[in-house]
Scaffold this motif. Structure first.
Motif, mmCIF file in Angstrom:
data_model
loop_
_atom_site.group_PDB
_atom_site.id
_atom_site.type_symbol
_atom_site.label_atom_id
_atom_site.label_comp_id
_atom_site.label_asym_id
_atom_site.label_seq_id
_atom_site.Cartn_x
_atom_site.Cartn_y
_atom_site.Cartn_z
ATOM 1 N N CYS A 62 0.815 -1.223 0.000
ATOM 2 C CA CYS A 62 0.000 0.000 0.000
ATOM 3 C C CYS A 62 0.847 1.270 0.000
ATOM 4 N N GLY A 63 2.081 1.177 0.415
ATOM 5 C CA GLY A 63 2.919 2.360 0.558
ATOM 6 C C GLY A 63 3.496 2.831 -0.762
ATOM 7 N N ALA A 64 3.658 4.109 -0.894
ATOM 8 C CA ALA A 64 4.182 4.697 -2.124
ATOM 9 C C ALA A 64 5.645 4.325 -2.356
ATOM 10 N N MET A 65 6.403 4.117 -1.276
ATOM 11 C CA MET A 65 7.828 3.843 -1.425
ATOM 12 C C MET A 65 8.135 2.350 -1.377
ATOM 13 N N GLY A 66 7.145 1.513 -1.092
ATOM 14 C CA GLY A 66 7.352 0.079 -1.068
ATOM 15 C C GLY A 66 8.192 -0.433 0.084
ATOM 16 N N MET A 67 8.385 0.382 1.109
ATOM 17 C CA MET A 67 9.178 -0.031 2.266
ATOM 18 C C MET A 67 8.335 -0.922 3.172
ATOM 19 N N PRO A 68 8.959 -1.908 3.815
ATOM 20 C CA PRO A 68 8.192 -2.735 4.746
ATOM 21 C C PRO A 68 7.764 -1.935 5.967
ATOM 22 N N VAL A 69 6.737 -2.427 6.624
ATOM 23 C CA VAL A 69 6.293 -1.852 7.878
ATOM 24 C C VAL A 69 6.902 -2.692 9.001
ATOM 25 N N VAL A 70 7.510 -2.033 9.968
ATOM 26 C CA VAL A 70 8.138 -2.726 11.086
ATOM 27 C C VAL A 70 7.648 -2.091 12.384
ATOM 28 N N LEU A 71 7.170 -2.930 13.290
ATOM 29 C CA LEU A 71 6.835 -2.514 14.647
ATOM 30 C C LEU A 71 7.711 -3.333 15.583
ATOM 31 N N SER A 72 8.202 -2.719 16.630
ATOM 32 C CA SER A 72 9.021 -3.484 17.567
ATOM 33 C C SER A 72 8.970 -2.842 18.947
ATOM 34 N N MET A 182 -2.714 -4.913 10.923
ATOM 35 C CA MET A 182 -1.780 -4.059 10.188
ATOM 36 C C MET A 182 -2.182 -3.945 8.728
ATOM 37 N N VAL A 183 -2.642 -5.023 8.126
ATOM 38 C CA VAL A 183 -3.102 -4.946 6.736
ATOM 39 C C VAL A 183 -4.279 -3.978 6.638
ATOM 40 N N LYS A 184 -5.188 -4.032 7.605
ATOM 41 C CA LYS A 184 -6.326 -3.104 7.645
ATOM 42 C C LYS A 184 -5.826 -1.657 7.772
ATOM 43 N N ILE A 185 -4.853 -1.418 8.639
ATOM 44 C CA ILE A 185 -4.313 -0.066 8.817
ATOM 45 C C ILE A 185 -3.627 0.414 7.540
ATOM 46 N N MET A 186 -2.847 -0.454 6.903
ATOM 47 C CA MET A 186 -2.156 -0.062 5.667
ATOM 48 C C MET A 186 -3.164 0.307 4.582
ATOM 49 N N LYS A 187 -4.221 -0.480 4.446
ATOM 50 C CA LYS A 187 -5.236 -0.187 3.418
ATOM 51 C C LYS A 187 -5.963 1.110 3.716
ATOM 52 N N ALA A 188 -6.243 1.362 5.005
ATOM 53 C CA ALA A 188 -6.987 2.560 5.379
ATOM 54 C C ALA A 188 -6.162 3.830 5.249
ATOM 55 N N THR A 189 -4.859 3.715 5.515
ATOM 56 C CA THR A 189 -4.028 4.921 5.533
ATOM 57 C C THR A 189 -3.154 5.082 4.298
ATOM 58 N N GLY A 190 -3.002 4.014 3.515
ATOM 59 C CA GLY A 190 -2.089 4.084 2.367
ATOM 60 C C GLY A 190 -0.632 4.147 2.792
ATOM 61 N N PHE A 191 -0.383 3.778 4.050
ATOM 62 C CA PHE A 191 0.968 3.859 4.606
ATOM 63 C C PHE A 191 1.802 2.699 4.158
#
Length: 191
Positions: A62-72, A182-191
């Protein structure tokens, strides 16, 4: 209510969360609307099991830059070193999570004795971060990105295997809940 596990000369009391408590934590994870609220929900859920160090990562279509999402939780400087050294290209847990469906119990000292080149530096740096072993849980969304929840401890797998195995079903369920949210958040925010 806990149960006892006899392990050598040690006796551990394992206290998996009762279903009602687990469902409460899963509800908080599912209702998270931002990365920040999801991170807080995951941290409190895993802390209830005695885990304070974890990393969740997912591909981000979903992200414009194609970077992975990482939470830690507790890995800020380690993640910078990990990325700067290009460890994601040689990380056996990342490779495993791309092809497997089952959780993997691993140990920095014995799971990959013959890992070549840069992978040896990764294992050395993990040990320097006081990371002894962990459980890597591959995560899949039916039509979405792949992810990985990696829960780590300072002890060796010899010391923690029985506990990891006792709570594995809960940890897998928690991992899939994190990933769906997280998939839901990515779709909702385009992050």
């Amino acid at each position: 209510m806990g149960f006892l596990i006899w392990y050598g000369f040690l006796v551990w009391e394992v206290n998996p969360l009762v279903r009602q408590e687990l469902d409460r934590h899963l509800g908080v994870i599912a209702n998270a609307a931002t990365n920040k609220t999801l991170k807080a929900a995951v941290g409190s859920t895993l802390a209830a099991y005695g885990f304070e160090r974890w990393i969740y990562a997912t591909e981000n279509p979903c992200g414009a830059m194609g970077m992975p999402v990482v939470l830690s939780d507790g890995f800020g400087l380690w993640l910078l070193k990990y990325m700067a050294n290009g460890y994601q290209a040689v990380d056996p847990l990342v490779a495993y999570s791309r092809t497997a469906d089952e959780p993997l119990l691993w140990d920095t000292m014995c799971t990959w004795p013959n890992i070549p080149g840069k992978g040896q530096f990764l294992l050395r740096d993990l040990a320097a971060q006081n990371i002894g072993s962990g459980m890597a849980i591959p995560l899949r969304d039916k039509d979405g990105p792949q992810g990985l929840l990696n829960i780590v401890v300072s002890e060796s797998l010899v010391d923690k295997r029985t506990y990891f195995e006792a709570v594995q079903p809960d940890l897998v369920e928690i991992g899939h809940s994190i990933h769906r949210t997280m998939v839901k958040i990515m779709k909702a925010t385009g992050f």
